[in-house]
Structures are given as C-alpha cells and as structure tokens.
Scaffold this motif. Structure first.
Motif, short mmCIF file in Angstrom:
data_model
loop_
_atom_site.label_atom_id
_atom_site.label_comp_id
_atom_site.label_asym_id
_atom_site.label_seq_id
_atom_site.Cartn_x
_atom_site.Cartn_y
_atom_site.Cartn_z
N SER B 38 42.39 10.21 -23.35
CA SER B 38 43.55 9.85 -22.52
C SER B 38 44.04 11.03 -21.71
O SER B 38 44.55 10.87 -20.60
CB SER B 38 44.67 9.28 -23.39
N HIS B 41 41.71 11.14 -18.85
CA HIS B 41 42.07 10.08 -17.91
C HIS B 41 43.23 10.52 -17.02
O HIS B 41 43.18 10.38 -15.80
CB HIS B 41 42.43 8.81 -18.70
N PRO B 65 36.82 8.55 -29.23
CA PRO B 65 36.32 8.05 -30.53
C PRO B 65 35.16 7.07 -30.40
O PRO B 65 34.29 7.02 -31.26
CB PRO B 65 37.55 7.36 -31.15
N VAL B 66 35.13 6.34 -29.29
CA VAL B 66 34.02 5.42 -29.08
C VAL B 66 32.73 6.21 -28.84
O VAL B 66 31.66 5.86 -29.34
CB VAL B 66 34.33 4.48 -27.89
N TYR B 90 37.81 -3.35 -30.87
CA TYR B 90 38.45 -2.91 -29.63
C TYR B 90 37.44 -3.00 -28.48
O TYR B 90 36.23 -2.81 -28.67
CB TYR B 90 38.98 -1.48 -29.78
N TYR B 117 43.29 -6.31 -29.63
CA TYR B 117 44.13 -5.22 -29.16
C TYR B 117 44.75 -4.49 -30.36
O TYR B 117 45.07 -3.32 -30.28
CB TYR B 117 45.20 -5.82 -28.25
N SER B 118 44.85 -5.22 -31.48
CA SER B 118 45.61 -4.68 -32.61
C SER B 118 45.08 -5.25 -33.92
O SER B 118 44.57 -6.38 -33.95
CB SER B 118 47.07 -5.09 -32.45
N VAL B 139 37.71 1.33 -35.05
CA VAL B 139 37.24 2.62 -34.57
C VAL B 139 38.43 3.44 -34.09
O VAL B 139 39.38 2.86 -33.56
CB VAL B 139 36.26 2.42 -33.39
N THR B 143 45.39 8.27 -34.60
CA THR B 143 46.34 7.36 -33.98
C THR B 143 46.00 5.91 -34.28
O THR B 143 46.88 5.07 -34.47
CB THR B 143 46.32 7.53 -32.44
N THR B 144 44.72 5.61 -34.29
CA THR B 144 44.26 4.25 -34.49
C THR B 144 44.00 3.97 -35.97
O THR B 144 44.08 2.82 -36.42
CB THR B 144 42.98 4.01 -33.67
N HIS B 192 49.14 11.83 -28.92
CA HIS B 192 49.44 10.69 -29.80
C HIS B 192 48.75 10.80 -31.15
O HIS B 192 49.23 10.25 -32.13
CB HIS B 192 49.16 9.38 -29.06
N VAL B 193 47.65 11.53 -31.23
CA VAL B 193 47.11 11.91 -32.55
C VAL B 193 48.18 12.73 -33.28
O VAL B 193 48.45 12.53 -34.47
CB VAL B 193 45.81 12.73 -32.40
N GLU B 349 37.64 6.03 -22.21
CA GLU B 349 38.00 7.39 -22.61
C GLU B 349 36.82 8.33 -22.51
O GLU B 349 36.96 9.52 -22.81
CB GLU B 349 38.50 7.38 -24.05
#
Lengths: 77, 363
Positions: B38, B41, B65-66, B90, B117-118, B139, B143-144, B192-193, B349
């Motif tokens: 991000s 980005h 991460p992907v 995701y 999404y969640s 994945v 954060t996720t 955000h991590v 990402e």
C-alpha cells in the motif's frame, strides 16, 4: 490489502459498528476494539475495525506543520 | 481534526519537499526501503518519487503478502476447491499463477470459488450453505491475520474451515537484512501492520542494524514526513525508531488484536515465495483449532518445493529491492496484468503491477 482510511462511527451494535465516509456507509465487526463510541473515527481492515483514531495525536501532529513555511501560496486556492 | 484531504495538501507537500532537498546528502545516495504494497501504491499513484532529489531513492521491499505466498499454499487451496468445497479468498489470490494454473483457472473448470472482502463474509457464506464444506483461504500480514484470529476466536460455523497463509513482517525483514540480501540505509515501516503490532515492534531492527525506521501512514504528507525524519536522522548519524502515524499507531499497538493472534496462532518457520524458508515468520493455527484447520480437515499433504518460482521470473529480486520492475526482461512483455507470469504482476500490492499501472518512477 492494507490501504484503509478512517471512517466515522454512526452506530454501535453488540458486535458491529456502522461507519460512514463521504456518504458511503458500511458495517464492520468490532471484535478487535476495546471501546468505541458514536463519533469516533476508526480504521477498517478486511471488514474489522482495527483501532480508533487518536484525535489529540492528529491535532498535535498537525500543529507541527506550523513550523513549516507553506511558502508557495499560489498552490492552493 | 485534520481531514484526509489535508494530508494531501499541495502546500505541505511542497514545503516538505523543500526540506527534503535541504536535508538530502550531496554525495552518496540514500536508499530507503518500505515494506508495504500500500505504501508502494501511494508512492506511485501520487508520483512522489518524481518530487524527490535523485540521491533519495525509495525502494519497495517484500511488502506484498500475495506475492510472497508460496505456490504450494495456492495449490493447497486448489486441492480444497477441487474436492467440491466452496473456496473463499481475497480477490488478489484468484489470479496467482502456479504450475497447476490459478484459482481463477480452477473456477473456469467448474470449481466453486468466490472472492470475499472479510472473514465476516465467510461466516455468512457458511451459514447460507449449511450442507456444504466452506473454506476460507486467508492470506496476509499482521493486519489481515488479526481479523482471521477474530473469526477463529468468535467460533465459526462447523462447516467453515480456514486455510491460513499469514506471515509476520518484522522478523522477515530482520532475517533479510542479516543475510545481506537487503541492503538499505533506512526503513519506512508499514502503517497498518503497525496499528496491530505497535511501533515498538520495529525497535529491534533499529538496534541491530543501526537503521532509522519510521512508521508511516499512506497519504503524501505521511510518506514525506517519514522521508524527512529519515534524512534528519542520517544527517545527525542518530538512527532511531520514529512514528509519524501516531494518530493511528500506538507504541504497543492493539493489545486486543495481539491477544487474538496469540490465542489463535503459533509462530513457525514459513516459506516465502522466491525468498525461501524464514524461521519464526509464519502464523499457523494452534493444534486446538485442528477441527477448523483446512490442512487437517482435508488431510492436505502438499509440501513446499525448492524454488517456487516460474523459470526466468525475477519477482524475488524485485521484492528484495535488488532490481526495479523494468530491469526484468519479462516486465510488460511476457509478464503483464492480463497474463501475469510472476506474482508481483498479479496483486494490486505487487510492485510490478503498480509500476505497470502508474509508471513507478518518473526519472
């Protein structure tokens, strides 16, 4: 995956918050929050509110910008 | 309170760029690495590199991460889907190429695969399909991982299982810096991590490698503040931990999210695609959650292969900041968002995808 912006809490239920930004409303789980109240700003990630924005910190960081000379006054109308 | 738009202010950006120009070293270039798709980005979308003096270089690290999800974990998801389960994941995971094709290819051949999404969507899907096995291929970095942990802790429906591919960022960065595979002068830590793990989680890297490490947000002003702070520290030869995203990142992060992670996962070695096995960087479900662990429920026995990279793919070197996407001979020719060859061209990402979309660097 980690891009997220603070959204304003408009309602709090037993396990969710309802949040709003620029007229867009969504629901998010609040399992990962300690406390949250209507009017707080939260960051949402993968449908879960992760944390409440610290408004005092936001203000104090912003105050630091006063030290900068915004200079190019033509840049902003 | 400042609005989001204020963090995008042209005046402030101009003022910060002037300070950065004043602080930038005259001779040796400064290499600053971020570890967040991000961040890449934002840097690319806003064209921030074009505003910086040429001796200040911003490099993308292994922050997608992907991209670092190894092929064998995608093949585990393929195996689950081929056994008739409804597979949820995701969006970015759907097109990751493997030697057996992508999840999207499997869907085209009849497998039932949906993007979510969640984790909350997964619970809904499981309840709407009570007679079916539903599997969430989860994945992401910390954060996720926290929402996945919350899902597990909330007690999901019995027909929902979880196939995890969660990884930890600070220990991976420490290992890659220690091995010399990553050589940089400073780090921008992922905002955000850090909401989850806290700014202090990065302090060991500052101490061990004597690098400035600044936690930053995602708006132009946030990122330029981080660059300014790094240049100040380098000029004073005083590497320290910094946090210019204090409105959201606390020193010790989210206690509740960390508790959910600790109650859900064990820290184990983990294979990173193209980077090999890195000790203590993987989050695996604890044994007491075997009932909802897809690897147990579906008796998955797919193990890591040595390389995990398609021949000629240089995504690993892109993720280590050793080359930029245009230096890969496949970039925008054999490897393209419509026909991605390597994982960095798949995810929104991924550095190659982002550079394809925005140009990455305006020199």
């Amino acid at each position: 995956m980690c891009l997220a912006v603070p959204m304003k809490v408009t309602a709090v239920t037993s396990d969710e918050v309802v949040v709003e930004l620029h007229g867009v409303t969504q629901r998010a789980r609040r399992d990962l929050l300690d406390e949250v109240a209507v009017g707080d700003h939260v960051i949402i990630h993968a449908g879960y509110a992760l944390t409440v924005l610290d408004e005092a910190e936001a203000e104090s960081t912003w105050a630091l910008f006063d030290e900068l000379q915004p200079g190019d006054a033509d840049a902003q109308s | 309170m400042p609005s989001l738009e204020q963090y995008q202010s042209r005046d402030l950006v101009a003022a910060l760029v002037r300070e950065i120009e004043r602080l930038a070293p005259v001779e040796a270039p400064v290499k600053i690495m971020h570890v967040c798709g991000s961040h890449e980005h934002s840097l690319s979308q806003w064209g921030l590199r074009s505003l910086l003096p040429p001796q200040v270089e911003l490099i993308a690290g292994p922050g997608c991460p992907v991209c670092v999800c190894p092929e064998h974990e995608v093949r585990e998801a393929l195996a689950v889907a081929r056994r008739g389960a409804l597979l949820l994941t995701y969006g970015d995971m759907l097109r990751v190429p493997t030697s057996e094709g992508s999840l999207l290819d499997a869907a085209a051949q009849g497998a039932d695969i949906k993007l979510v999404y969640s984790p909350a969507d997964c619970v809904r899907q499981a309840r709407e399909n009570p007679g079916r096995e539903v599997c969430f291929f989860a994945v992401g970095f910390e954060t996720t991982a926290a929402p996945t942990a919350a899902l597990v802790q909330a007690g999901p429906p019995a027909n929902l299982s979880v196939l995890t591919a969660h990884r930890l960022t600070p220990p991976a960065m420490a290992l890659l810096l220690r091995s010399g595979e990553i050589e940089v002068d400073a780090l921008i830590a992922p905002g955000h991590v850090s909401v989850v793990i806290g700014a202090e989680a990065w302090r060991p890297l500052v101490t061990e490698f004597d690098l400035p490490c600044i936690v930053a947000g995602f708006e132009p002003v946030d990122l330029l503040l981080a660059v300014r702070e790094i240049l100040r520290q380098l000029r004073q030869e005083n590497a320290a931990l910094g946090n210019v995203y204090r409105r959201l990142v606390k020193p010790h992060g989210s206690a509740k999210a960390q508790a959910a992670l600790a109650r859900t996962f064990d820290v184990r070695p983990s294979v990173w695609r193209g980077l090999g096995e890195l000790p203590d960087t993987g989050l695996l479900l604890q044994e007491r959650f075997d009932e909802l662990n897809a690897r147990v429920r579906f008796d998955l026995r797919i193990s890591a292969e040595s390389a995990e990279m398609p021949a000629g793919c240089q995504c690993n070197r892109v993720m280590l900041g050793q080359i930029k996407p245009p230096e890969c001979g496949l970039f925008r020719s054999a490897c393209h968002p419509l026909r991605p060859y390597g994982p960095c061209m798949v995810s929104q990402e991924g550095t190659c995808y982002i550079w394809h979309q925005y140009g990455g660097q305006v020199a």
